[in-house]
Design a protein around this motif. Structure first.
Motif, PDB file in Angstrom:
ATOM      1  N   LYS A 174       0.818  -1.210   0.000  1.00 40.13           N
ATOM      2  CA  LYS A 174       0.000   0.000   0.000  1.00 40.13           C
ATOM      3  C   LYS A 174       0.849   1.255   0.000  1.00 40.13           C
ATOM      4  O   LYS A 174       0.481   2.273  -0.549  1.00 40.13           O
ATOM      5  CB  LYS A 174      -0.914   0.021   1.219  1.00 40.13           C
ATOM      6  CG  LYS A 174      -2.180  -0.776   1.012  1.00 40.13           C
ATOM      7  CD  LYS A 174      -3.192  -0.451   2.094  1.00 40.13           C
ATOM      8  CE  LYS A 174      -4.481  -1.216   1.930  1.00 40.13           C
ATOM      9  NZ  LYS A 174      -5.184  -0.947   0.698  1.00 40.13           N
ATOM     10  N   THR A 175       1.976   1.159   0.610  1.00 42.20           N
ATOM     11  CA  THR A 175       2.863   2.313   0.675  1.00 42.20           C
ATOM     12  C   THR A 175       3.293   2.713  -0.734  1.00 42.20           C
ATOM     13  O   THR A 175       3.323   3.897  -1.087  1.00 42.20           O
ATOM     14  CB  THR A 175       4.070   2.002   1.560  1.00 42.20           C
ATOM     15  OG1 THR A 175       3.593   1.585   2.848  1.00 42.20           O
ATOM     16  CG2 THR A 175       4.955   3.223   1.734  1.00 42.20           C
ATOM     17  N   LYS A 176       3.626   1.705  -1.524  1.00 40.58           N
ATOM     18  CA  LYS A 176       4.058   1.979  -2.908  1.00 40.58           C
ATOM     19  C   LYS A 176       2.911   2.562  -3.725  1.00 40.58           C
ATOM     20  O   LYS A 176       3.083   3.500  -4.508  1.00 40.58           O
ATOM     21  CB  LYS A 176       4.567   0.698  -3.568  1.00 40.58           C
ATOM     22  CG  LYS A 176       5.879   0.213  -2.967  1.00 40.58           C
ATOM     23  CD  LYS A 176       6.295  -1.131  -3.518  1.00 40.58           C
ATOM     24  CE  LYS A 176       7.530  -1.600  -2.775  1.00 40.58           C
ATOM     25  NZ  LYS A 176       7.916  -2.974  -3.112  1.00 40.58           N
ATOM     26  N   LEU A 220       0.393   4.121  -2.551  1.00 43.26           N
ATOM     27  CA  LEU A 220       0.074   5.437  -2.002  1.00 43.26           C
ATOM     28  C   LEU A 220       0.954   6.499  -2.610  1.00 43.26           C
ATOM     29  O   LEU A 220       0.530   7.622  -2.862  1.00 43.26           O
ATOM     30  CB  LEU A 220       0.257   5.388  -0.478  1.00 43.26           C
ATOM     31  CG  LEU A 220      -0.145   6.624   0.298  1.00 43.26           C
ATOM     32  CD1 LEU A 220      -1.617   6.938   0.108  1.00 43.26           C
ATOM     33  CD2 LEU A 220       0.147   6.434   1.776  1.00 43.26           C
ATOM     34  N   MET A 224       4.140  13.661   3.736  1.00 51.31           N
ATOM     35  CA  MET A 224       3.936  12.252   3.343  1.00 51.31           C
ATOM     36  C   MET A 224       4.677  11.942   2.084  1.00 51.31           C
ATOM     37  O   MET A 224       5.288  10.878   1.968  1.00 51.31           O
ATOM     38  CB  MET A 224       2.449  12.000   3.101  1.00 51.31           C
ATOM     39  CG  MET A 224       1.706  11.525   4.313  1.00 51.31           C
ATOM     40  SD  MET A 224      -0.002  11.164   3.943  1.00 51.31           S
ATOM     41  CE  MET A 224       0.161   9.619   3.097  1.00 51.31           C
ATOM     42  N   LEU A 237       7.377   9.199   1.714  1.00 53.94           N
ATOM     43  CA  LEU A 237       7.173   8.089   0.785  1.00 53.94           C
ATOM     44  C   LEU A 237       8.358   7.968  -0.143  1.00 53.94           C
ATOM     45  O   LEU A 237       8.853   6.858  -0.398  1.00 53.94           O
ATOM     46  CB  LEU A 237       5.892   8.317  -0.023  1.00 53.94           C
ATOM     47  CG  LEU A 237       4.584   7.952   0.699  1.00 53.94           C
ATOM     48  CD1 LEU A 237       3.390   8.550  -0.016  1.00 53.94           C
ATOM     49  CD2 LEU A 237       4.433   6.450   0.823  1.00 53.94           C
ATOM     50  N   VAL A 283      11.331   6.480   1.868  1.00 56.08           N
ATOM     51  CA  VAL A 283      11.282   5.049   2.241  1.00 56.08           C
ATOM     52  C   VAL A 283      11.291   4.171   1.000  1.00 56.08           C
ATOM     53  O   VAL A 283      11.892   3.110   0.975  1.00 56.08           O
ATOM     54  CB  VAL A 283      10.059   4.707   3.129  1.00 56.08           C
ATOM     55  CG1 VAL A 283      10.072   5.544   4.402  1.00 56.08           C
ATOM     56  CG2 VAL A 283       8.775   4.910   2.409  1.00 56.08           C
ATOM     57  N   ILE A 284      10.633   4.644  -0.044  1.00 58.24           N
ATOM     58  CA  ILE A 284      10.553   3.779  -1.226  1.00 58.24           C
ATOM     59  C   ILE A 284      11.877   3.779  -1.947  1.00 58.24           C
ATOM     60  O   ILE A 284      12.314   2.740  -2.459  1.00 58.24           O
ATOM     61  CB  ILE A 284       9.405   4.209  -2.135  1.00 58.24           C
ATOM     62  CG1 ILE A 284       8.090   3.817  -1.438  1.00 58.24           C
ATOM     63  CG2 ILE A 284       9.460   3.584  -3.501  1.00 58.24           C
ATOM     64  CD1 ILE A 284       6.854   4.382  -2.043  1.00 58.24           C
TER      65      ILE A 284
END
Lengths: 662, 150
Positions: A381-383, A385, B131, B135, B138-139
């Motif tokens: 979900k993080t990806k 998102l 965010m 994001l 972290v990604i």
């Protein structure tokens, strides 16, 4: 009318060509034809009537179908042989010579005679001597078939003539044209009846009704016209007014069109701005759905490490097995493992399994599994998102840029609007314009409707006017007809009176002439008086007897003949009839005195007097003395005993009497 | 082990929670529920190693324990924090333990969260930007560490 010549061709006993020429001096008007009985006197006599009018033959000839061609010919003719029979009469009338010729062709077939063709010609002789065809109507006018019988007759008929009052009446009425006059009066009466019928037909109140109708329609038409065309409040005036107002409004709108377009543009931009703002709000809603999951990227590394930790623990066996404690308890209770190992209490397997059981934690196992599962999902979900958030922020940024741009445009438009002075309320004007257009449309519909009504009423009015006009014309005609009826009525009355006077006077005159003629022919002076009543019945009275007694029925044949001759002579004199008097055996019933008188007086009354005489009627030499100067022509008929053919020899040949010629 | 009934925060932090949540229909704040704020605050506290246990007298309940269970990721997130901190899987069975640790981190992390969002007028968009940064961070890290997972 004076007969000039008679030509016979194969007529009855007259086989071959035979001519009788009567033409002679103008003062001579007596023609004598002498013959014994049976020689052909009657044949010659009737040839004249037959030539003029084929139907004028005596009844006994017709009844017995007596042939008109020579019988000897039929006896001697060959089979198929043809014979032409013809009678031609040439006469003079009014200074002109006319020829009437009638003929037929007979064919012998099987010892019978067959009439093949018939013909009749009527000709006139011109000045140059040529004969030309003429209308037979002239013959009818000179000697009508209806009176023929009274000028060409057997003397024996005289007494019938005298005594048959109906025939006399009819004859006299024809001669005096009374019948024609009465026909004319009857026709006039019929005309009156027709006129009266016409008058009665017209006697209605139709004209008044039509007038009322016309007036009512006229009022309707005027009212409708007024509704349409009244300059103050007629529909057309209103229409014009509305149009005018609408044009004025349109002009204002047009005048401020550019300025108003700014307002429209402002509105448009404002709407767009609203839309963008709404879009931004929607994006914020979506954004909030995402930001509330802010923990996802925050927990991502922790989730990764935790997941890794759990997996390590699992691999090292430091995590509770994935065997449910409950399951192991069930096997312990059953005292048997699924592999069949006995798990009785006190046994070594039992101890091992129990120890193992104690190490189990279903809850931890579940938690660990759930945690693992969640952490995996969190990673995914993080990806997801990241992409969604990036897209949304881009979308939001674009909208904000657009919003800035639109706001800038709006400011520009508003500054331009502020520069406009005294601009009217265009939207309000447009509403007004729409209202006016609706009014105009409504009025146009009403005008069309009223116009149609008007046209219809106008047409009805015209129709009614035409009908009224017709009716008034008809009334006029009726008035005219009334006048004509009155005139006809007057004329009829006058004609009736005149006719009655005429009839009375004619009868009186005829009676006078009759008495005068009778006196001249024979009558004893002032002894007998002939009377003719209204029906033209003859009667004879005498001073010597009771004057109311009619002596005619008891009179001798001779006296009756004289009365008849008197009547005919009187009629000839009165009507000035131009026909010759042709008589067969005229003196058979008369004595010498009568004959003498007749020979002396009758020629005065007739243009031509043709007498067919038996020998006994001409035995007195005095007759020739009296009539001699007036004798136009004289023939004696003789008949060949062998051939049976009759011929005529000019002159008086008493030697032929009483014997057949050899 | 007895189930925890409530999650607690400090009284002082309560105002921050109210501010960050905002009115229900408001779009000016990035969070819809106290639970979400608590989770983020707890993670911020963990990331910044800011564990401040609640003193018994100063704590105030903020939402019911069952709220955590209503979101399938909420409890696992707190459990991940606990696991990462204690390295003891059996601590996962202890709701009190999990709650205590999470509350401590949330207590320490709420101030960090406030500070991060304080200068941003539009806190919603500000949170979205934070965010986004996180994001990306972290990604990208994950991609570097696990190139085969891209």
């Amino acid at each position: 009318m004076k007969i000039l010549e008679i030509k016979l061709s194969n007529w009855c006993q007259y086989q071959g060509e035979h001519n009788f020429s009567f033409a002679d001096g103008p003062d001579k008007n007596i023609v004598l034809i002498h013959a014994d009985n049976g020689i052909g006197k009657s044949s010659l006599f009737y040839s004249i009537a037959w030539c003029f009018y084929e139907t004028a033959l005596p009844d006994k000839w017709v009844k017995n179908d007596w042939p008109l061609y020579p019988l000897p010919w039929l006896q001697r003719a060959n089979e198929g042989e043809l014979l032409k029979t013809e009678v031609e009469v040439i006469y003079e009338h009014g200074g002109i010579n006319f020829s009437a010729a009638r003929s037929f062709i007979t064919q012998k077939k099987q010892n019978q005679a067959t009439i093949l063709t018939r013909s009749f010609t009527f000709m006139r002789r011109e000045i140059d001597g040529n004969w030309v065809n003429e209308e037979a109507a002239i013959l009818h006018e000179t000697l009508p078939p209806s009176v023929l019988g009274y000028f060409v007759f057997d003397a024996e008929k005289i007494e019938h003539f005298v005594n048959q009052s109906e025939k006399v009446k009819d004859f006299v009425r024809k001669l005096l044209d009374i019948n024609e006059a009465e026909k004319a009066i009857a026709h006039l009466d019929n005309v009156q009846i027709d006129l009266m019928r016409e008058i009665n037909r017209g006697l209605t109140n139709q004209a008044k009704v039509l007038k009322d109708e016309v007036e009512a329609l006229d009022r309707n038409v005027v009212q409708l016209k007024e509704n349409l065309d009244n300059p103050q409040n007629g529909l057309r005036a209103k229409h014009k007014q509305f149009r005018s107002e609408k044009d004025a409004v349109e002009n204002v709108i047009l005048t401020y069109k550019d300025q108003y377009s700014l307002i429209a543009e402002q509105k448009k931009i404002e709407d767009e701005i609203d839309k963008i703002r709404q879009g931004i709000v929607d994006d914020h809603v979506k954004l909030k759905n995402l930001t509330q999951r802010m923990y996802l990227p925050l927990i991502f590394p922790v989730a990764q490490r935790s997941l890794q930790f759990l997996n390590d623990k699992k691999q090292k066996g430091e995590l509770p097995k994935d065997i449910k404690k409950r399951f192991v308890n069930d096997r312990i209770n059953l005292k048997k493992c699924i592999c069949g190992t006995d798990l009785s209490p006190g046994s070594k397997p039992f101890a091992i399994i129990s120890e193992f059981r104690d190490t189990l934690s279903d809850e931890l196992s579940d938690i660990a599994q759930n945690l693992s599962d969640s952490l995996i999902v969190i990673q995914e979900k993080t990806k997801e998102l990241k992409k969604r958030l990036a897209d949304l922020l881009k979308h939001l940024s674009d909208k904000k840029n657009m919003l800035d741009q639109k706001n800038s445009e709006l400011r520009t438009v508003r500054s331009k609007i502020q520069e406009i002075k005294d601009m009217p309320d265009i939207p309000q004007l447009q509403i007004k314009k729409e209202q006016l257009e609706n009014e105009i449309e409504s009025i146009v519909r009403t005008i069309t409707k009223i116009q149609l009504q008007y046209d219809e009423e106008f047409k009805k009015l015209n129709d009614a006017k035409q009908r009224l006009e017709k009716e008034l014309s008809r009334q006029a005609e009726i008035d005219e007809t009334s006048k004509m009826w009155q005139l006809a009525n007057i004329v009829s009355a006058a004609l009736n009176k005149t006719l009655e006077d005429y009839k009375s006077k004619a009868r009186d005159f005829l009676e006078q002439q009759c008495n005068k003629t009778a006196k001249e022919l024979f009558w004893r002076e002032d002894v007998f008086t002939i009377h003719i009543n209204e029906d033209y019945v003859l009667s004879v009275t005498s001073r010597e007897t009771n004057e109311s007694i009619n002596l005619l029925p008891g009179m001798s044949m001779g006296e009756t003949h004289v009365a008849g001759l008197s009547l005919i002579a009187a009629l000839a004199r009165q009507t000035q009839a131009k026909a010759p008097l042709i008589m067969d055996t005229p003196f058979a019933r008369l004595g010498p005195a009568h004959i003498t008188k007749a020979l002396s007086e009758c020629p005065k009354y007739f243009e031509q007097w043709i007498l067919f005489l038996q020998p006994s009627e001409w035995q007195n030499n005095n007759y020739r003395k009296i009539a001699g100067r007036k004798i136009q022509k004289e023939y004696t008929l003789k008949r060949d005993n062998i051939t049976g053919i009759t011929t005529a020899e000019e002159g008086y040949h008493p030697e032929y009497f009483g014997k057949m010629v050899e | 082990m007895p189930k925890r009934e409530k999650i607690y925060i400090s009284e002082e932090a309560h105002g921050f929670y109210e501010m960050l949540k905002g009115a229900a229909e408001s779009l000016s704040s990035p969070f819809q529920s106290f639970r979400d704020i608590f989770l983020v605050a707890a993670i911020f506290g963990y990331r910044n190693n800011a564990w401040v246990p609640l003193r018994p007298g100063e704590r105030k309940d903020i939402f019911a324990w069952i709220t955590l269970e209503n979101d399938k990721h909420a409890l696992p997130i707190l459990q991940a924090l606990v696991l990462d901190k204690t390295k003891e899987p059996k601590d996962l069975l202890d709701d009190d333990k999990v709650a205590e640790i999470a509350e401590g981190y949330a207590n320490g992390g709420i101030k960090i969260l406030i500070e991060k969002l304080s200068n941003i007028p539009n806190k919603l968009e500000g949170a979205a930007l934070i965010m986004t940064e996180l994001l990306n961070e972290v990604i990208d890290e994950d991609s570097e560490n696990n190139p085969g997972d891209q």
